[in-house]
Every structure is written in structure tokens, then in C-alpha cells.
Design an enzyme around this catalytic site. Structure first.
Site: not given
Lengths: 340, 340
Positions: B16, B19, B196, B198, B287
Site C-alpha cells: 500500500d 502508492h 485494513h 485508512h 475512489y
């Protein structure tokens, strides 16, 4: 919308955030930030040296600009927001409070160690006399057990504080600990309850939401995390989260996001991350001023400074007991020899 | 200690986090990071392009180094930690999976949109044939109602997934939403449950703690927040918080803190903050690839790109429906004219 706020946000970037810019705010910067906060309809804007009125000193860091000029600047552009000041009895005086009130400050936040509310009554009484809203701001909150906190909050209430804050100065509290504290206060005081978090354990937002769930209605935030240590609950993010939850702050989200990105971010000498140092403070639950002393002692005794800070946290060492740092370092060094 | 973990942490900085470094990892960097993670006793280290195996492309961003070399490098220094890979069916293939397994990868995380678990059975079956542990990784989790999530998790279980993850790709979920999701899964699947997060809403840590409270035992973290958007749950901070809570991770806190400060921080092109863009993604629940399209459409129609993204989030627009962006922008522009 403006007049129906479930939560009253105090933006602390121009006070707690002063630590993050080494107290170098200029009048121009404060004008810009306060104007944007006022436009975004933030109810309270705190402006003071990071350690409160009269904090500017060799010990706490010299301000670039006299804070009274900064307060005056903020007041001059804030026709909706109220300007708040922080005062630690012993650092700031009644005289400072009067000067701030004369310049237009409308809220006095009287800050004491969580067990020392009894140094606050004069200052709270005088602030009320000056026509200011008053806050009893109980710092290093984790260092007192819950019943002691309740006792101290009741003292603050008895002195006339309109609001009593749980202040997690070290960013040490876990969500369940915040829940227990705010819950206990809700049961025992009649005044407003506030919460001031730090993000050293990445829990400022979690703790703030728990505090609100338990009945806190006064919440501190710092735009772009501009506060001591890893910063505070990030104001613009808090506004977004509360909006998603249907909790009314009355604050304009997009304007806060623009302020964070366009005005605050460029001011920051380094971005606000959770670093090794800020994480250590949150993990150990100690004063940030201990960090440098611990590093020196660690070098001298060949131990890890984190072990020293954790041990100081366990012993609930407070400011003024800095001699304990060397003592603890020596003990750790000794126990290492015995173990190896 | 090593063998008694309450929680299994997967470090995603080398996947991850790819990115956050525009997929520019070198073999030397991966050797350093993986070695430190292994020394700190992190159970799983994920290594892949940010969009999973074979993600390197003009569309998703070209990797500087072939990811198979990076996997090989990580395996070469990880004698305790297991190397995991991420695979999105349609981007990565069975062939890629085999190559990774041959190089020593021990866990395959098969990632699908939360409503599309049915593209995963072949890949999970093949990973098991290759002797790998398997994870069903349900992305953009907030886009499905809870009952749909449960249905999809059961599918993943039926395909043979050892663990099913709730993946909050957009950093959109609020703690109570995470609670509801993990609780529902705990009632309905027999396999391990993972989370998971963010940090776009500053809630990664809060959500992770709630997930653990509800029974999740597999948790993703990224050291120094090195992940997409505002990054993931900060691993070294998570280790500290769980240690304070008495939850065993088996991971060495100080080694993780040193890795974050000495190795990861200098790698970062910009520090991981919650910026206007990442906050917008978390607030809207869309997104990240929509952001640039929305900005272009916003300019064309003279509207705020945030309004477009929020509306796309409400309509639960998914990848492939990018033409909706212009449509929404036009509608917002039209409604503004009517209102004004």
C-alpha cells in the site's frame, strides 16, 4: 445553522499551535488565520503563547510578537468568533488577563495541573468580573485517578468555571479511559464538559468522539494538527466526521479545509506527523520537557531514553522533579548490569 | 512471546505504501525495510505493486523495479516474518501468483470489490494448492450494506479463504460502522476476520481498536502511515497502543519506532498528512482515481470538485463509471443556477 450547535469548537492553532511554530507567529499570520476561522464560523479562537499568557520567556520559548498584539489582531477580524486566552496561574497574572479582556478577549481558560485546581479560584473570579466566559482546564489529566479528577472538577465548578475540560496534555489516554473520565464528570458536575486531545497515539479523534458520546460539548481542535507533540484533534477532519455523524458544529467544512491547505500548511516548518519523540511521550505519559533531559541522561548511562521516560511515567513524576531523571537512568543502567 | 500473539499484524508499507512513493521502491530499500520488520518480529510483510501483482502499468503507475525482485529481496532477509502478496483478479494472474510463491511468498491476499467476491475462487484455490495462506480482501467495504458484506464474506470462506478482511479503502467508515460490520462477520463466518483501515478521517486507529474489540485478529498497519491517501493505521503507534492495552502483537515496539524514524521517514517524498484531497476522499467515500477527473469537471462547470465527489459517493459510483463524473458536475452547475 449558526445558532444551533451541538458542539462548541475551540480552535487552538494560534495557541497550542504556537509550539509547532516555535512561537514565531506574526500579526499578519494571525490576521489571516483568525479571519478565515471567523469566516468558517468557528465559535472560539484561542490566541496566546503556547504556555499561556506571559509564557514568552527563555524557559518556555520567546515569542516573536507580543501576544497582546496577536490577540488584538484576532479580535479585529473576528466579528462572529470569540477570542479565548489561556492562562496558567504562576505564569500569567491577573494583570495579563485584564489586558487581554480590554483588547476584546471573551473567554478565559484557566489551566492547572489536574491535581492543582486550587490555584485557579482568583483567576476564574477575576475573569468573570471582567465579563469573560470561564473554563477550568485540567492538564495532564491522566496523572490523577478518576475520583481525584472529579474532586478537582467540582472545585473548578465551585470557583465559577462555566466549563471544565479534561486535557490529555501528553496524548496518553486510551478511549476507554476518556470514556470513564467524561462519564464520571457528567455524573458529578453541572457545568459544561470539554475535551482537549493530543494525537501522540493516533487517538485524538477516537478520544474526541468518545468524549462527545459521553456528553462533552466543548471540544478543542487544531487545524492541520497544528499543536504541541503530534498536534491536536485535526479541526477540519473533526468537522467532516461530525457532519457525517449528524452532529452540528455550525462550522463550514470547505472553508476549514481551504484554510488548512492554503494558509496553515505553508506556515508549518515541518508537517505534523507522529514521530518517535511524540509517540514516546504519548506512550510514556510524561511532560515533553522531559525528553531532552532523558536523552542526555540516556547517553551518560548508556541506556535507552525511552526506558527512562516510561519509568518516569510510571512514577508519575511531575515538572520540578527533573532530578529524578538522572536517578531513574542510573537505576536502569544498574539493573541492566545485574541482568546481563 | 513470539508465539503468543493475540493479533497478527501485516505490514503493508511495501505494498500500500508503494502508492506513497509512486512505486519507486528499489531492491536496496526493500532489503532494509524487510530486514528491520523481520528483526522487529512482524508476522507478515506484504510486498507488491500498490495495486497488487502485475499492477505496474501506465494506468496504475509503473514500478521502478520488477516486483518479483522486491519479493525475492524481502524473502531473502525474512527468516521469521512471512512475505505476503496482494492480487486483484483481472490485474494479476495465476501465473503471477505462482511466480511469487516460487520466490517464497507464503500468503496470498486476493482482493476484490466488496460485492465481487465471485471473481476470487480460482485464485484462492490455486494459492492453497501452492501451499499459501489465503485472505479474501473485500475492498471499498463501505459500498455494500452489512448483509451484502456477510454474503460476500461467506463466499470467500466457501472458496477456502483462511481469513476475510474488511477493507476500508476510502477511509470512509466511522467506528460504529466498523463495529457493526465486524460484529456481523463474527456471527456468520468461522474463519479469521481482518481489518485494513485508512486514515483519511483520522479514524484508522479508532476503527482498528473497534475491530479488535469485536473479534478481528488480523490487522494491517503501515509504518509511519506509508500508504495510499492519508495512509493506514500507523503500525508502530498501533503496537504501542496495543501494548498499553495488554494485547499481544509479539512485535518489538522500539525496533518499529526506529525503523519508522531512521529508515521510512527519509524515504517519503512528502510526509503523510491528512490533506484536503485525502480528507475529501474519506468524507465522500469514493475512489482516489476520481479526484483528478472531478477537478477537471469542476473547472469546466464552475463548481466545487468536493461537491462532485460527495455526490458520486452518495450514488455509490464505482470504477468504470467515470462518465458519471461529468454528468454529476453538469447537474450541480444546473442546480446552482436555479438556486441563485
Amino acid at each position: 445553522m449558526t445558532n444551533t450547535r451541538d458542539i462548541q469548537i475551540t480552535e487552538v492553532a494560534l495557541r497550542d499551535g504556537s509550539h509547532a511554530v516555535a512561537h514565531q507567529y506574526t500579526v499578519e499570520q494571525v490576521l489571516k488565520v483568525a479571519k478565515a476561522l471567523n469566516d468558517a464560523n468557528v465559535p472560539y479562537i484561542e490566541v496566546s503563547h503556547g504556555d499561556g499568557l506571559a509564557g514568552s520567556s527563555l524557559q518556555y520559548g520567546l515569542s516573536r510578537t507580543n501576544e497582546m498584539e496577536l490577540i488584538e489582531a484576532a479580535v479585529s477580524v473576528a466579528d462572529k468568533s470569540k477570542v479565548a486566552v489561556l492562562l496558567l496561574p504562576g505564569i500569567g497574572t491577573l494583570h495579563d488577563l485584564k489586558e487581554a479582556a480590554n483588547l476584546g478577549a471573551k473567554m478565559a481558560r484557566i489551566a492547572t495541573h489536574v491535581t492543582e485546581a486550587d490555584v485557579a479560584p482568583q483567576h476564574i473570579a477575576y475573569a468573570k468580573e471582567l465579563g469573560m466566559e470561564t473554563v477550568g482546564f485540567l492538564m495532564m489529566n491522566h496523572m490523577a485517578p478518576v475520583d481525584k479528577l472529579v474532586e478537582q472538577a467540582k472545585l473548578m465548578e465551585s470557583y465559577g468555571a462555566d466549563t471544565v475540560y479534561v486535557v490529555d496534555s501528553a496524548g496518553y489516554l486510551l478511549p476507554n479511559q476518556v470514556r470513564e473520565r467524561i462519564h464520571a464528570l457528567k455524573q458529578s458536575v453541572g457545568v459544561n464538559i470539554g475535551f482537549h486531545g493530543h494525537n501522540n497515539l493516533s487517538l485524538a479523534m477516537a478520544n474526541t468522539l468518545v468524549a462527545i458520546e459521553e456528553g462533552a460539548t466543548y471540544i478543542d481542535g487544531s487545524v492541520r494538527c497544528l499543536g504541541a507533540g503530534a498536534g491536536n484533534t485535526q479541526t477540519e477532519v473533526l468537522v467532516a466526521v461530525l457532519e457525517r455523524m449528524g452532529v452540528k458544529t455550525g462550522v463550514d467544512l470547505y472553508k476549514m479545509m481551504d484554510l488548512a491547505e492554503d494558509i496553515i500548511a505553508p506556515l508549518l516548518p515541518v508537517p505534523q506527523e507522529i514521530t518517535k519523540d511524540s509517540l514516546t511521550l504519548g506512550y510514556a505519559g510524561v511532560y515533553s520537557s522531559f525528553a531532552l533531559h532523558a536523552k542526555r541522561a540516556a547517553e551518560k548511562f548508556g541506556v535507552d531514553s525511552r526506558d527512562i521516560l516510561v519509568e518516569l511515567g510510571k512514577r508519575k513524576v511531575v515538572g520540578g522533579q527533573e532530578d529524578m531523571i538522572v536517578e531513574v537512568a542510573a537505576e536502569i543502567a544498574k539493573s541492566k548490569i545485574v541482568l546481563s
